[in-house]
Write an enzyme that holds these catalytic residues in place. Structure first.
Site, PDB file in Angstrom:
ATOM      1  N   ASP A  53       0.335  -1.339   0.390  1.00 36.57           N
ATOM      2  CA  ASP A  53      -0.325  -0.089  -0.177  1.00 36.57           C
ATOM      3  C   ASP A  53       0.716   0.842  -0.237  1.00 36.57           C
ATOM      4  OD1 ASP A  53      -2.511   1.376   0.182  1.00 36.57           O
ATOM      5  OD2 ASP A  53      -2.059   1.262   2.485  1.00 36.57           O
ATOM      6  N   ASP A  56       2.817   1.258  -3.695  1.00 36.51           N
ATOM      7  CA  ASP A  56       2.369   2.154  -4.986  1.00 36.51           C
ATOM      8  C   ASP A  56       2.038   3.588  -4.843  1.00 36.51           C
ATOM      9  OD1 ASP A  56       0.864   2.619  -3.157  1.00 36.51           O
ATOM     10  OD2 ASP A  56      -1.152   0.895  -3.536  1.00 36.51           O
ATOM     11  N   GLY A  57       2.012   3.723  -4.102  1.00 36.06           N
ATOM     12  CA  GLY A  57       1.929   5.207  -3.687  1.00 36.06           C
ATOM     13  C   GLY A  57       3.812   6.102  -4.224  1.00 36.06           C
ATOM     14  N   ARG A  61       4.456   8.845  -7.753  1.00 31.66           N
ATOM     15  CA  ARG A  61       4.374   9.726  -7.824  1.00 31.66           C
ATOM     16  C   ARG A  61       6.581   9.773  -7.934  1.00 31.66           C
ATOM     17  NH1 ARG A  61       2.876   9.400  -1.937  1.00 31.66           N
ATOM     18  NH2 ARG A  61       4.857   8.378  -1.387  1.00 31.66           N
ATOM     19  N   SER A  67      -3.212   8.679 -10.377  1.00 27.51           N
ATOM     20  CA  SER A  67      -3.938   9.121 -11.168  1.00 27.51           C
ATOM     21  C   SER A  67      -5.546   8.444 -10.336  1.00 27.51           C
ATOM     22  CB  SER A  67      -4.568   7.352 -12.285  1.00 27.51           C
ATOM     23  OG  SER A  67      -4.212   6.427 -11.263  1.00 27.51           O
ATOM     24  N   ASP A  74      -6.770   1.544  -4.597  1.00 29.34           N
ATOM     25  CA  ASP A  74      -5.816   1.861  -3.782  1.00 29.34           C
ATOM     26  C   ASP A  74      -6.693   1.969  -2.036  1.00 29.34           C
ATOM     27  OD1 ASP A  74      -3.692   2.099  -1.872  1.00 29.34           O
ATOM     28  OD2 ASP A  74      -3.946   3.455  -1.424  1.00 29.34           O
ATOM     29  N   ASP A  78      -8.033  -1.661   0.195  1.00 34.01           N
ATOM     30  CA  ASP A  78      -7.681  -1.454   1.905  1.00 34.01           C
ATOM     31  C   ASP A  78      -8.958  -1.695   2.938  1.00 34.01           C
ATOM     32  OD1 ASP A  78      -5.361  -0.302   1.408  1.00 34.01           O
ATOM     33  OD2 ASP A  78      -5.661   1.615   1.965  1.00 34.01           O
TER      34      ASP A  78
END
Length: 224
Positions: A53, A56-57, A61, A67, A74, A78
């Site tokens: 989690d 992916d962030g 960036r 997106s 995401d 979660d």
């Protein structure tokens, strides 16, 4: 005059952070399919999915692949994974109402937060600079603090699942784990503090988001 070509939606679906999101979904599906037959493997897969989690962030960036679809994927992943684990815990612990209440609070607070975010025209549900709650702003403004609370919450749920047998009382299990050693007591205290803080933030988030929805209606009527 040449017409402008429409952007290809397939490219967004194939963003690296979104592919990580798909992997998380598949990992969780397999993990929950074996949760009662192999608790250790389930816990490992669930935690790896949770760690992804954050990855992916970072990839979003790093490669400029942020997106709206990725953000929704995401959050949905979660919420569903946590919801499924809470449902399982509600079946192996008594009173089950505790975990079902946590499930309801988690979904309600995040859904209201997302809805109110789009309602007032914000691009990110973590934009809480205008909030009057210092804890709410600290949670979303400090990544380390937010990470601690999230990790503590998920690790606590995983630990409870590993300790569970059948129809156990949650208080007895927590006290039994704390009495094993001072180290266990300290670790449990850290987990419980982070978990409690996250639940408090969820309550503040739900109330704040509800207030924004009400204010939106009042301003709409006033300007009509």
């Amino acid at each position: 005059m040449a017409s402008k070509s429409r952007p290809r939606t397939i490219s967004v679906y194939l963003y690296i952070p979104n592919i990580i999101g798909y992997i998380r979904v598949l990992m969780n599906v397999f993990a929950f399919a074996i949760c009662f037959t192999n608790k250790e493997l389930f816990s490992i897969l669930y935690f790896i999915s949770f760690v992804c989690d954050a990855l992916d962030g970072w990839f979003a960036r790093k490669f400029n692949q942020v997106s709206t679809f990725g953000a929704v994927l995401d959050m949905v992943t979660d919420r569903i994974s946590t919801a499924c684990l809470l449902v399982i815990l509600s079946q192996v612990y008594r009173p089950s109402f505790i975990f079902l209440s946590l499930l309801a609070l988690d979904i309600a607070s995040h859904w209201l937060q997302m809805y109110s975010t789009f309602l007032v025209g914000k691009s990110n549900h973590k934009d809480v600079k205008d909030s009057t709650s210092w804890l709410f702003k600290l949670y979303y403004g400090n990544k380390m603090f937010m990470g601690y609370c999230c990790v503590a919450c998920e690790v606590l749920y995983i630990t409870l699942f590993l300790l569970a047998k059948e129809s156990e009382n949650i208080t007895d299990v927590l006290l039994g784990a704390a009495q094993q050693s001072i180290i266990y007591s300290a670790l449990l205290a850290l987990l419980l503090f982070g978990w409690a803080t996250k639940q408090l933030v969820n309550i503040i988030q739900m109330k704040t988001a509800a207030d924004l929805c009400v204010l939106y209606d009042l301003n709409k009527k006033h300007n009509a």
